[in-house]
Design a protein around this motif. Structure first.
Motif, PDB file in Angstrom:
ATOM      1  N   ILE A   1      24.857 -32.120-115.423  1.00  0.00           N
ATOM      2  CA  ILE A   1      25.853 -32.359-114.680  1.00  0.00           C
ATOM      3  C   ILE A   1      26.836 -33.578-114.926  1.00  0.00           C
ATOM      4  O   ILE A   1      28.055 -33.463-114.860  1.00  0.00           O
ATOM      5  N   ASN A   2      26.226 -34.465-115.645  1.00  0.00           N
ATOM      6  CA  ASN A   2      26.791 -35.814-116.064  1.00  0.00           C
ATOM      7  C   ASN A   2      26.134 -36.415-117.020  1.00  0.00           C
ATOM      8  O   ASN A   2      25.238 -36.563-117.221  1.00  0.00           O
ATOM      9  N   VAL A   3      26.886 -36.832-118.172  1.00  0.00           N
ATOM     10  CA  VAL A   3      26.396 -37.761-119.269  1.00  0.00           C
ATOM     11  C   VAL A   3      27.476 -38.991-119.070  1.00  0.00           C
ATOM     12  O   VAL A   3      28.587 -38.912-119.512  1.00  0.00           O
ATOM     13  N   ASN A   4      26.699 -40.110-118.799  1.00  0.00           N
ATOM     14  CA  ASN A   4      27.821 -41.353-118.778  1.00  0.00           C
ATOM     15  C   ASN A   4      27.160 -42.644-119.858  1.00  0.00           C
ATOM     16  O   ASN A   4      26.059 -42.788-119.915  1.00  0.00           O
TER      17      ASN A   4
ATOM     18  N   THR B   1      22.125 -36.975-115.834  1.00  0.00           N
ATOM     19  CA  THR B   1      22.086 -36.226-114.779  1.00  0.00           C
ATOM     20  C   THR B   1      22.104 -34.671-115.172  1.00  0.00           C
ATOM     21  O   THR B   1      22.852 -34.188-115.478  1.00  0.00           O
ATOM     22  N   SER B   2      21.032 -34.109-114.529  1.00  0.00           N
ATOM     23  CA  SER B   2      20.831 -32.558-114.838  1.00  0.00           C
ATOM     24  C   SER B   2      20.164 -31.983-113.788  1.00  0.00           C
ATOM     25  O   SER B   2      19.689 -32.515-112.884  1.00  0.00           O
TER      26      SER B   2
ATOM     27  N   GLU C   1      17.739 -37.757-112.859  1.00  0.00           N
ATOM     28  CA  GLU C   1      18.781 -38.709-113.565  1.00  0.00           C
ATOM     29  C   GLU C   1      17.697 -39.398-114.476  1.00  0.00           C
ATOM     30  O   GLU C   1      16.503 -39.763-113.926  1.00  0.00           O
TER      31      GLU C   1
ATOM     32  N   TYR D   1      27.396 -36.703-128.351  1.00  0.00           N
ATOM     33  CA  TYR D   1      28.000 -38.044-127.771  1.00  0.00           C
ATOM     34  C   TYR D   1      27.941 -39.044-128.984  1.00  0.00           C
ATOM     35  O   TYR D   1      26.836 -39.278-129.631  1.00  0.00           O
TER      36      TYR D   1
END
Length: 211
Positions: free
Chosen positions: A47-50, A73-74, A158, A205
């Protein structure tokens, strides 16, 4: 005469109907069900990688000795998965992951997965090509696997890591999520891209590290 004939007809017809009924219920209905039922399909998703930029310049540059925080977040957006893994790998690191944890090169700050993370060191045997452990390879760089068993539908998890690179250059992080049993190309995310040491697709990343 008519009554006797009716009885004879019933005695003939009833066994035939019963035979047809049992044949249909025991053979045709199960085959019809098997041919029309839907196979369960998990849909793993990143969902998100920050990458926390508090220590980074506007150009995404990190100075040697500083650290950054990586939050992943997956989710599973499909049917419940028997087993689902969110994997974070560090291809620049070739030393033991336990040493990295001990020396705070990589620190797990937080996670809400139902199982304890698995730290995979260099030299360990690991699964490959989305087969679980049917096909294996040897880890050339360390990774951390966060997982749930089961991972229910529409649930989000997360993990937050603190990472301190120990050398200059391009520091790379690989992230992926895989559902098992792996039934189709929908059972892993990402679906395309570069492949990691397990011959599985990953998102990459990059952090530039300077003196």
């Amino acid at each position: 005469m008519n009554t006797k004939m009716s009885i004879i007809i019933l005695l003939v017809i009833i066994p035939v109907l019963l035979a047809v009924f049992f044949t249909f219920s025991l053979y045709f209905l199960p085959h019809l069900y098997l041919s029309t039922r839907q196979v369960s399909q998990a849909l793993p998703k990143i969902i998100n990688v920050n990458v926390n930029t508090s220590s980074l310049s506007d150009r995404g540059i990190l100075h040697l000795g500083e650290s950054f925080v990586l939050t992943i977040t997956s989710a599973n957006l499909g049917d419940t998965a028997d087993f689902q893994i969110a994997s974070v790998a560090f291809p620049n690191i070739t030393s033991d992951i336990q040493d990295n944890i001990a020396n705070r090169i990589v620190s797990i700050l937080h996670h809400n997965f139902t199982q304890s993370p698995v730290l995979v060191p260099v030299g360990d045997e690991i699964g490959s090509e989305y087969t679980g452990l049917t096909k294996t390879t040897i880890a050339k760089y360390p990774l951390i696997e966060f997982y749930n068993s089961p991972w229910t539908t529409n649930t989000f998890y997360e993990a937050q890591l603190q990472v301190k690179p120990v050398s200059e250059g391009d520091f790379v992080v690989f992230v992926k999520v895989v559902a098992l049993p792996h039934t189709t190309d929908l059972s892993h995310y990402p679906a395309v891209g570069i492949r990691d040491q397990q011959q599985e697709f990953v998102n990459t990343y990059h952090i530039t590290v300077v003196k």
